[in-house]
Design a protein around this motif. Sequence first.
Motif, PDB file in Angstrom:
ATOM      1  N   ASN A 313     -32.535  36.574  53.340  1.00  0.00           N
ATOM      2  CA  ASN A 313     -31.723  35.763  52.659  1.00  0.00           C
ATOM      3  C   ASN A 313     -31.678  34.522  53.490  1.00  0.00           C
ATOM      4  O   ASN A 313     -30.925  34.178  54.173  1.00  0.00           O
ATOM      5  CB  ASN A 313     -30.338  36.202  52.435  1.00  0.00           C
ATOM      6  N   ASN A 347     -28.834  42.474  49.239  1.00  0.00           N
ATOM      7  CA  ASN A 347     -28.920  41.610  47.951  1.00  0.00           C
ATOM      8  C   ASN A 347     -29.196  42.180  46.728  1.00  0.00           C
ATOM      9  O   ASN A 347     -29.487  41.291  45.757  1.00  0.00           O
ATOM     10  CB  ASN A 347     -29.588  40.465  48.861  1.00  0.00           C
ATOM     11  N   TRP A 371     -28.577  36.007  41.897  1.00  0.00           N
ATOM     12  CA  TRP A 371     -28.608  35.131  42.954  1.00  0.00           C
ATOM     13  C   TRP A 371     -29.970  34.570  43.136  1.00  0.00           C
ATOM     14  O   TRP A 371     -30.328  33.413  43.630  1.00  0.00           O
ATOM     15  CB  TRP A 371     -28.031  35.437  44.424  1.00  0.00           C
ATOM     16  N   ALA A 372     -30.982  35.312  42.610  1.00  0.00           N
ATOM     17  CA  ALA A 372     -32.559  34.920  42.681  1.00  0.00           C
ATOM     18  C   ALA A 372     -33.199  35.341  41.632  1.00  0.00           C
ATOM     19  O   ALA A 372     -32.872  36.562  40.875  1.00  0.00           O
ATOM     20  CB  ALA A 372     -33.134  35.368  44.038  1.00  0.00           C
ATOM     21  N   GLU A 373     -34.128  34.877  41.151  1.00  0.00           N
ATOM     22  CA  GLU A 373     -35.005  35.234  40.053  1.00  0.00           C
ATOM     23  C   GLU A 373     -35.999  36.339  40.532  1.00  0.00           C
ATOM     24  O   GLU A 373     -36.173  37.442  39.970  1.00  0.00           O
ATOM     25  CB  GLU A 373     -35.714  33.975  39.720  1.00  0.00           C
ATOM     26  N   ILE A 375     -38.773  37.573  44.245  1.00  0.00           N
ATOM     27  CA  ILE A 375     -38.972  37.133  45.559  1.00  0.00           C
ATOM     28  C   ILE A 375     -40.675  36.785  45.738  1.00  0.00           C
ATOM     29  O   ILE A 375     -41.429  37.449  45.022  1.00  0.00           O
ATOM     30  CB  ILE A 375     -39.063  38.415  46.755  1.00  0.00           C
ATOM     31  N   PRO A 382     -37.228  34.042  48.670  1.00  0.00           N
ATOM     32  CA  PRO A 382     -36.560  34.213  47.384  1.00  0.00           C
ATOM     33  C   PRO A 382     -36.647  32.973  46.320  1.00  0.00           C
ATOM     34  O   PRO A 382     -36.720  32.020  47.166  1.00  0.00           O
ATOM     35  CB  PRO A 382     -35.338  34.479  47.572  1.00  0.00           C
ATOM     36  N   GLU A 384     -34.562  31.354  44.474  1.00  0.00           N
ATOM     37  CA  GLU A 384     -33.136  31.292  44.268  1.00  0.00           C
ATOM     38  C   GLU A 384     -32.630  30.404  42.723  1.00  0.00           C
ATOM     39  O   GLU A 384     -33.234  29.678  42.486  1.00  0.00           O
ATOM     40  CB  GLU A 384     -32.527  30.570  45.308  1.00  0.00           C
ATOM     41  N   ASN A 385     -31.502  31.109  42.390  1.00  0.00           N
ATOM     42  CA  ASN A 385     -30.802  30.530  41.454  1.00  0.00           C
ATOM     43  C   ASN A 385     -29.874  29.438  42.106  1.00  0.00           C
ATOM     44  O   ASN A 385     -28.873  29.876  42.752  1.00  0.00           O
ATOM     45  CB  ASN A 385     -30.029  31.448  40.576  1.00  0.00           C
TER      46      ASN A 385
END
Length: 694
Positions: A313, A347, A371-373, A375, A382, A384-385
């Motif tokens: 992260n 995560n 939090w992420a679409e 990796i 990641p 990320e959103n």
Amino acid sequence: MRIFPSSRLLPWLLATFASACAFAATVVDNTLLTREPSGANWAGYGRTFDEQRFSPLKQINAGNIQRLGLAWTLELDDVPNVTTVPLAVDGVIYFAAGYSIVHAVDARRGKLLWRYDPEVTKVGGQKLKTAWGSRGLAFWKGRIYVGTQDGRLVALDAKTGKPAWSTMTIAKDDNRYITGAPKVFNGLVVIGHGGADYGPIRGYVTAYDAETGKQRWRFHTVPGNPADGFENKAMAMAAQTWTGEWWKHGGGGTVWNAMTYDPEFNRIYLGTGNGAPWNQKIRSPGGGDNLFLCSVVALDADTGEYVWHYQTNPGETWDYNSAMDMVLADLTIEGKQRKVMLHAPKNGFFYVIDRENGKLISAEKIVKATWAEKIDIASGRPVENLAARYPKGGARVSPANQGAHSWHPMAFNPGTGLAYIPVRESEDFYSDQGVDTKHWKHPPGMVFSTGLAPGAAPADGPLMEPTSALLAWNPRTQQQAWRVPTPGEYSGGVLTTAGKLVFQGDAGGKLNAYDAERGTRLWAADLGVGTLSPPITYTMNGRQYVSVLAGWMGGSTVYGKRSAEAGWVGREQPRRLLTFVLDGNGALPRPPQHTRPTPVDDPAFVVDAAKAKHGAMAFALNCLTCHGMNAIAGGYAPDLRASPIPLSLEAMDGIVRQGGLAQRGMPPFADLSREDVDAIRHYLRQRAREDLKK
């Protein structure tokens, strides 16, 4: 001249030889911890250096699991919690419980052999404000190594429990503490610490000589003040990924749990924690990856020099630790044998990493993770959103900060090729509305503080109720093999065996055995209380045993509501060590007793709404960790809604600020004022009346 013994002497000689072999002390060293094909001992946290929590034993298997019964129990009424990983060497079980108190138990009879109390309650001071307990020990060449909550590393004689040496690993009055298990290899013992949630902490790990306790090397996980210079090139590199005056906030990155030694590359891998504070807008206002937060960091095991890192992260801001176990395995991927690391951090993704160079091989979601679409495999980063970073003050994010997978260890079975993970589905609301991120400072004292708005809740409806499951995951294909729901929002760590079984204790008070290939529950036994502790297995006199510690500490005491709903009020429930064997016919000393706290009230007490509001904030910052969210306790600390103490300001002030119960583990909160204590009283009376109306 007779060359061979007579037929009369031969049985006696054989028996004498067998007896001598049986009592010869096992040498626990690199050789044994690298590979112990017999499975006779459980000498390391994950049994062997690979941390697979896999046992080659198969005497207990799917065909006879129904014959598994209780051999004995040992009651442990004098410790507040037993959420820890035991060891078993030569028929003796070792574990640390409560405030780092080490026990040695005869595994044949369940009798206590010795007990070492480091007397943390007498010297721990404000470090007692954490309630996590000790998560494990290390064993090396006849010694037990334990980290104490006040920050000492102690070496004990495994036969007697007498200290061989003790060293303080942290500064005397800082906010660091130790709950994780030491790691021992190559004659070194390595220890980290926690504390990034309680103050301006800069994380590090330290290696000591296992024989003498002398410091050999130290590696910091985040950079310090550039004006002071950097300890090594790795810190200079990491500093390029931080902005602002991060060192004033500490930075974080503590190694509070997982470390893995890799004998093939002679490296130690560190699983690092969250930032201090969580909120990146405070600690690194210009962004940046903030190395080495939430990372796997590989070091040369002998020198502590940096080799490589992989960050799960970059620039984390959700408390998404990578301090979860790192499992070593050999996998065939796309026709090629790879030496890999399996890692399931908080995560919500499962990572397969090439442990030779730290490059990402694959990563997929194992729970809902918003939090992420995904990796990106090429970059390892990641996708990320961006809305999850609460840019406008607040955002719903999954998983919650407690994580998709926390410290409760997973397991990997080379026979089935599956990893078994205790997972959690959840969401949280992250908000810094009303927080002055430009001038934020950590509150004085050892106060749980994150740089977020305490108690913030979404306006568009309640958060999802968290649930838990045991997940079997294929790391080669990155696909689910099976998933079994488990009671409550947390369940315990996992053990798997060559008998194609998976053992796990749960919050409902059961030890369960599952078919490792299909997930069918084959057997369950009552423990008399819920547990999160992982079981272990070993042999004595040719028989296979399974042992587990049970005693509700709730996933944490923070979420007392969950344990209270299940009827596990920690201070009223047993804490015990249980051992099972084929054809065991033991019985629990007392059946499960489900009790719930009953709030008390004083009709003459008039709640002041303003004081209660202030008290809610003071409770959240100072009391919540032990006494539970919304003042509903599930651990050993009392439920203050049901305690008569808060009915008297004098009595409560004498305990909270003046330390009247310090010797029993309740630290003094000298930074609180008498007005703060009174405000907490008003909040508690308000909460008691709310729940009495239900």
